[in-house]
Motif scaffolding. Structure first.
Motif: not given
Length: 415
Positions: A267-270, A284-290
């Motif tokens: 997930n990208v924020n600029r 950038v935020f990275t997360a598992n889907n479950t």
């Protein structure tokens, strides 16, 4: 770069909830109406903390692996603090180390909760500092939106309450702080970090040697600046983390993609107000889907969730952009930089992923975790003016490589 946030359609195939779609435009509108959008500027510094005995080794590492160079070191009440710069328009790097290894504040308390963070209790990425015009007005505005700030007496580290600074308390979703300052980070003596101290002759000689390596090997001019900063968070907190961050800074949600092979999303924020991400790097935020307990039904990969369970919510990597071009004999600049660093003894998790032929594309690679900062350094070359942010295949390969290196192995940290 300028566009209408309210009409912008985020990129990507990651589906967000009705809750997210309802509150994202509300946050953009409130940010504008409350003045936060005008009061907060670009990222001016990133802040790290390392162990008491790791400060100088961190400086050497940054010299070898990044474009950052030492500007000044200060002795504060509880910490020794070094400031480094790469370019006057790009964020500075501030590295703190507690004077005592037994120093207690939020960082060692949170680190001791996680099995692979306990052995380096003082080591953690702290957060970023953004330019601000009126700290008092900004603080009041954000406090009215339930953002909490540190005040004298609230924290054991006086750095967070220095004159000319405002820091939020650590986020419940990312454990990162957001700081604001009206000071000039290109003039570090104006920051009030403490009494300036000189490096010893031996220390300065070692930094000069590290700088000479970058110049003589010709990799230093190819390392441009920080492209993005990536935090790993828990599956159920992804949307909250994004919306909270966008409440506090003038960034926008660029988009999110499912990385199906790794059961995660990126997930990208600029920052829409800069013409170059290196002036205010993407977040950038990275997360598992479950979540992990649900994932146990399907037994899908979950390296992102495992990372958070092992290290805590925290910054996972910072990416250094490599100048686009060919070094010679068909070798792209990123390959040359990485091969040179490998010859120097810098360990990497895997090979460079991606291709750069005639079409715009990306080439990327992860280093192994730093023993000093616990961070991975990513090297990224945006070939032929590639205007996207990442490719799904590259992210999947990098995530898999990092996941293999971040497993909890009977209480022992990675090699």
């Amino acid at each position: 770069m300028s566009f209408d946030l309210m009409s912008y359609e985020p990129r990507g195939d990651k589906k967000n909830s009705d809750f997210f779609h309802e509150y994202l435009p509300k946050i953009y509108e409130r940010r504008s109406m409350s003045g936060v959008a005008d009061q907060v500027g670009a990222m001016r510094a990133i802040v790290l903390q390392v162990e008491t005995n790791a400060l100088f080794d961190t400086l050497v590492e940054l010299y070898v692996m990044t474009p950052y160079r030492h500007t000044a070191t200060y002795l504060g009440q509880t910490h020794k603090i070094s400031v480094l710069h790469s370019h006057p328009d790009y964020p500075a790097t501030i590295v703190m180390a507690p004077l005592s290894p037994s120093f207690e504040d939020f960082i060692p308390r949170i680190n001791r909760m996680y099995p692979l963070a306990r052995s380096t209790p003082q080591t953690r990425y702290v957060g970023e500092i953004y330019g601000a015009t009126d700290l008092n007005a900004l603080t009041k505005t954000l406090e009215d939106q339930n953002i909490r700030f540190e005040y004298s007496g609230d924290t054991e580290n006086p750095f967070y309450t220095l004159d000319g600074f405002r820091f939020t308390t650590p986020s419940d979703f990312t454990c990162n702080r957001v700081g604001y300052s009206s000071l000039d980070f290109n003039e570090p003596d104006s920051l009030g970090l403490g009494d300036r101290v000189l490096l010893s002759d031996a220390e300065q000689a070692k930094l000069d040697q590290a700088a000479a390596f970058g110049a003589d090997s010709k990799i230093a001019p190819l390392m441009l600046g920080i492209d993005h900063l990536a935090t790993r968070i828990l599956a159920g907190e992804r949307e909250d983390a994004i919306l909270e961050f966008l409440t506090m800074v003038p960034y926008y949600f660029w988009g999110a993609y499912n990385i199906f092979d790794m059961n995660s999303s990126t997930n990208v924020n600029r920052n829409a107000n800069v013409d170059d991400d290196k002036k205010s790097p993407a977040k950038v935020f990275t997360a598992n889907n479950t979540p992990s307990f649900v994932n146990s039904f399907e037994q899908l990969p979950m390296p992102t969730e495992d990372f958070v369970r092992n290290f805590g919510r925290r910054l996972h990597h910072m990416a250094v952009e490599i100048q686009d071009g060919d070094h010679g004999a068909g070798e792209k600049n990123v390959d040359f930089v990485v091969n040179t660093l490998k010859d120097k003894g810098v360990p990497f998790l895997a090979h460079v992923v991606g291709e750069c032929k005639d079409d715009p594309n990306l080439k990327q690679i992860f280093s192994k975790h730093s023993k000093n900062t616990l961070l991975i350094t990513e090297y990224i070359e945006r070939c032929h003016h590639y205007d996207g942010f990442f490719t799904k295949d590259n992210v999947a390969a990098l995530t898999a490589a990092a996941g293999q290196d971040e497993q909890y192995k009977h209480g022992h940290v990675f090699d």
